[in-house]
Design an enzyme around this catalytic site. Sequence first.
Site, PDB file in Angstrom:
ATOM      1  N   HIS A 127     -71.817 -14.580   9.209  1.00  0.00           N
ATOM      2  CA  HIS A 127     -72.712 -14.621   8.055  1.00  0.00           C
ATOM      3  C   HIS A 127     -72.479 -13.455   7.095  1.00  0.00           C
ATOM      4  O   HIS A 127     -72.196 -12.334   7.492  1.00  0.00           O
ATOM      5  CB  HIS A 127     -74.168 -14.613   8.522  1.00  0.00           C
ATOM      6  CG  HIS A 127     -74.529 -13.441   9.395  1.00  0.00           C
ATOM      7  ND1 HIS A 127     -74.953 -12.235   8.887  1.00  0.00           N
ATOM      8  CD2 HIS A 127     -74.523 -13.302  10.735  1.00  0.00           C
ATOM      9  CE1 HIS A 127     -75.207 -11.397   9.873  1.00  0.00           C
ATOM     10  NE2 HIS A 127     -74.948 -12.023  11.012  1.00  0.00           N
ATOM     11  N   ASP A 128     -72.544 -13.784   5.812  1.00  0.00           N
ATOM     12  CA  ASP A 128     -72.486 -12.802   4.727  1.00  0.00           C
ATOM     13  C   ASP A 128     -71.122 -12.142   4.553  1.00  0.00           C
ATOM     14  O   ASP A 128     -71.026 -11.123   3.860  1.00  0.00           O
ATOM     15  CB  ASP A 128     -73.567 -11.726   4.907  1.00  0.00           C
ATOM     16  CG  ASP A 128     -74.955 -12.328   5.053  1.00  0.00           C
ATOM     17  OD1 ASP A 128     -75.454 -12.873   4.047  1.00  0.00           O
ATOM     18  OD2 ASP A 128     -75.528 -12.281   6.151  1.00  0.00           O
ATOM     19  N   GLY A 145     -70.459 -10.002  10.997  1.00  0.00           N
ATOM     20  CA  GLY A 145     -71.279 -10.204   9.821  1.00  0.00           C
ATOM     21  C   GLY A 145     -71.084  -9.134   8.762  1.00  0.00           C
ATOM     22  O   GLY A 145     -70.793  -7.972   9.068  1.00  0.00           O
TER      23      GLY A 145
END
Length: 270
Positions: A127-128, A145
Amino acid sequence: MTQTVSATGVHPTALVDAKAELDSSVSVGPYSIIGPNVKVGAGTTIGAHCVIEGHTTIGRDNRIFQFNSLGAIPQDKKYAGEPCELVIGDRNTIREFCTFNIGSPGDNGVTRVGNDNWIMAYVHLAHDCMVGNNTVFANNTQLGGHVHVDDWVILGGFTVAHQFVRIGAHSFTAMCSLLFADLPPFVMCQGQPAQARSMNFEGLRRRGFSPERISAVKAMHKALYREDLTLEQARGQIASLTEKHPEAEPDVRMMLSFLEQTSPQRGIVR
């Protein structure tokens, strides 16, 4: 123009939600599943047995091979169903068994991949993550992440990047490199944990860097790794390079900007 399951290029066994937006030129292979919040641009091909879900936007002329999972929720216990996104640009090649997760509310909520990237099998983008343009990710590259990867980076097979690490433009990792610190632009590294070995001179030559710009990169390497300077001292020495190498001013500015954003706790690959 958008079409869903009735589009000519969608295999009869594929399951495309009626709310998904696919350009009429998109092809979808057998047994793939595409969710309601997915948008796919013209000329993109999606292989067999792919699952594309979440709020996922995919641009034009991408080649997505079989057995990929794109847009699944983040592997983050704090995630509570927020409408975060995965955004993929144009002309990317995504080989088999890759997993790209959507973003998380703990950052800007978006996992982003730019244009013209070559992403080999079994790559994980948590994520991200933010990936620039013209990168190469060899097999089994794994990003935690919030990792940021700038343009023209090459990551060797089995490279692993710890969460929040930044990887500068034109850098290069050898196979099985383990990154716990930021990797500055142009630097080649290897090891567990990774250590700087040289600068990516051959890559710069192939991209048309002039001898003057390459000389400036050599001087940056010397300041960062050969003169036993603190990071602050090295930054000062790098800043002065534009006097001798005016053509390299954008390269110097990029390096200084990268170093200024490095936290003292994480530091750079040394």
